[in-house]
Design an enzyme around this catalytic site. Structure first.
Site, short mmCIF file in Angstrom:
data_model
loop_
_atom_site.label_atom_id
_atom_site.label_comp_id
_atom_site.label_asym_id
_atom_site.label_seq_id
_atom_site.Cartn_x
_atom_site.Cartn_y
_atom_site.Cartn_z
N ARG A 1 19.58 38.94 85.95
CA ARG A 1 20.87 38.39 85.48
C ARG A 1 20.74 37.80 84.07
NH1 ARG A 1 21.29 33.99 89.95
NH2 ARG A 1 19.15 33.88 89.20
N GLN B 1 25.05 8.72 76.39
CA GLN B 1 26.06 9.56 75.74
C GLN B 1 25.43 10.89 75.35
OE1 GLN B 1 27.57 6.87 72.61
NE2 GLN B 1 29.43 6.58 73.85
N ARG C 1 22.21 16.48 57.59
CA ARG C 1 22.81 15.32 58.25
C ARG C 1 21.71 14.28 58.46
NH1 ARG C 1 27.73 16.53 61.56
NH2 ARG C 1 28.33 18.73 61.22
N HIS D 1 19.93 8.96 60.39
CA HIS D 1 20.65 7.91 61.12
C HIS D 1 19.80 7.20 62.15
CE1 HIS D 1 24.46 10.54 60.32
NE2 HIS D 1 23.94 10.05 59.23
N LYS E 1 16.73 9.49 71.19
CA LYS E 1 17.60 10.67 71.13
C LYS E 1 16.78 11.88 71.54
CE LYS E 1 20.04 8.97 67.00
NZ LYS E 1 20.29 9.23 65.56
N HIS F 1 16.79 9.73 62.38
CA HIS F 1 16.83 11.16 62.67
C HIS F 1 17.76 11.87 61.69
CE1 HIS F 1 18.80 14.66 64.68
NE2 HIS F 1 17.55 15.03 64.65
N TYR G 1 23.00 16.42 71.33
CA TYR G 1 22.26 15.16 71.23
C TYR G 1 22.44 14.37 72.52
CZ TYR G 1 23.81 16.06 66.35
OH TYR G 1 24.15 16.62 65.13
N GLU H 1 25.05 0.74 63.52
CA GLU H 1 24.57 2.01 62.99
C GLU H 1 24.14 1.84 61.54
OE1 GLU H 1 27.54 5.06 62.58
OE2 GLU H 1 26.09 6.66 63.00
N ASP I 1 26.91 10.24 54.10
CA ASP I 1 25.46 10.39 53.98
C ASP I 1 25.01 10.38 52.52
OD1 ASP I 1 24.75 12.48 56.92
OD2 ASP I 1 24.92 10.30 56.66
C1 LIG Z 1 27.38 9.31 66.71
C2 LIG Z 1 28.87 9.19 66.85
C3 LIG Z 1 29.71 9.40 65.78
N1 LIG Z 1 31.06 9.26 65.98
C4 LIG Z 1 31.95 9.51 64.87
C5 LIG Z 1 31.58 8.84 63.56
C6 LIG Z 1 32.06 9.80 62.54
O1 LIG Z 1 33.42 9.53 62.23
C7 LIG Z 1 31.98 11.16 63.21
C8 LIG Z 1 30.76 11.94 62.78
O2 LIG Z 1 29.68 11.06 62.94
P1 LIG Z 1 28.43 11.27 62.04
O3 LIG Z 1 28.89 11.57 60.64
O4 LIG Z 1 27.49 10.14 62.28
O5 LIG Z 1 27.83 12.59 62.66
P2 LIG Z 1 26.46 13.21 62.18
O6 LIG Z 1 26.22 12.95 60.75
O7 LIG Z 1 26.47 14.61 62.63
O8 LIG Z 1 25.39 12.39 63.01
C9 LIG Z 1 24.72 13.09 64.01
O9 LIG Z 1 23.63 13.73 63.45
C10 LIG Z 1 22.64 12.84 62.95
C11 LIG Z 1 21.53 13.67 62.40
C12 LIG Z 1 22.21 11.87 64.00
O10 LIG Z 1 21.02 11.60 64.25
C13 LIG Z 1 23.30 11.18 64.69
O11 LIG Z 1 22.83 10.49 65.86
C14 LIG Z 1 24.37 12.12 65.11
O12 LIG Z 1 25.52 11.38 65.45
O13 LIG Z 1 31.89 10.90 64.60
C15 LIG Z 1 31.60 8.92 67.19
O14 LIG Z 1 32.83 8.78 67.32
N2 LIG Z 1 30.78 8.72 68.24
C16 LIG Z 1 29.44 8.85 68.12
O15 LIG Z 1 28.72 8.65 69.12
#
Ligand SMILES: Cc1cn([C@H]2C[C@H](O)[C@@H](COP(=O)(O)OP(=O)(O)O[C@H]3O[C@H](C)C(=O)[C@H](O)[C@H]3O)O2)c(=O)[nH]c1=O
Length: 183
Positions: free
Chosen positions: A23, A46, A59, A62, A72, A119, A132, A143, A168
């Site tokens: 399969r 989460q 990215r 963080h 994570k 990360h 994640y 954060e 970022d």
């Molecule tokens: C983590 C998180 C973010 N958000 C909101 C905050 C921002 O408005 C939007 C995007 O978040 P962020 O720009 O932090 O997403 P990434 O830059 O992709 O961050 C991710 O990728 C990097 C590499 C990581 O290590 C982080 O843990 C992971 O969140 O989602 C939420 O609403 N809930 C959440 O749990």
């Protein structure tokens, strides 16, 4: 599942076997019992998913401060990435050192990021999807981030950087008196 520690304490590659038949295939990607040695009682709080459209996207880097410091488990669902863990722990033997691991969709590997480490990743292909697992709830007020191009860290991103979020791009460089975070 196999736990392959990195030389940054608490960081590890998690490998799963895939059982194949006519399969297709099946693999266990998470088990609280099999990972108890590295979870140390932490639970998954989460799960998040991201998509990155363009190769070269970065990215990160963080992390969350205590009391919402988090482990994570990072998994690539589609495409390929260069995944980076950066040690920010005060007093750590690998303080401000980083390690990079290539992950790709379907490789049945994940990177475990311990608390106190930042990360981030760079996409090595277009159309990357990431999963994640977090052991703490998202806490915007706790954060924080290290700039992906911080001169004190000098992460060697494999490709020319194409896309970085405004947020970022705006992380400040680490001050000279940054001696690490405590958990
Ligand atoms: C983590 C998180 C973010 N958000 C909101 C905050 C921002 O408005 C939007 C995007 O978040 P962020 O720009 O932090 O997403 P990434 O830059 O992709 O961050 C991710 O990728 C990097 C590499 C990581 O290590 C982080 O843990 C992971 O969140 O989602 C939420 O609403 N809930 C959440 O749990």
């Amino acid at each position: 599942m196999r736990i392959l520690p990195l030389d940054i304490a608490g960081a590890a590659i998690l490998e799963s076997d895939r059982h194949g038949d006519e399969r297709g295939g099946f693999a266990r990607w998470f088990c609280e019992h099999e990972l108890s040695a590295v979870l140390n009682g932490a639970s998954i709080r989460q799960m998040n998913h991201s998509t990155s459209l363009q190769c070269g996207t970065v990215r990160g880097m963080h992390f969350q401060y205590a009391p919402q410091a988090e482990k994570k488990i990072i998994r690539c669902l589609a495409g390929r990435i260069f995944d980076v863990v950066l040690d920010l722990r005060a007093g750590s033997e690998t303080f401000l050192q980083w390690r990079g691991v290539e992950l790709s969709g379907g490789d049945d590997r994940a990177l475990l990021i311990p608390e106190g480490c930042a990360h981030g990743f760079q996409t090595l292909s277009d159309q990357v999807q990431m999963l994640y697992l977090h052991t703490a709830f998202y806490a915007p007020e706790l954060e924080a981030a290290v700039a992906y191009n911080d001169p004190r860290v000098q992460i060697a991103w494999p490709l020319p950087i194409t896309v970085v979020s405004d947020r970022d791009r705006q992380h400040p460089y680490l001050p000279v008196d940054f001696f690490g975070i405590t958990l």
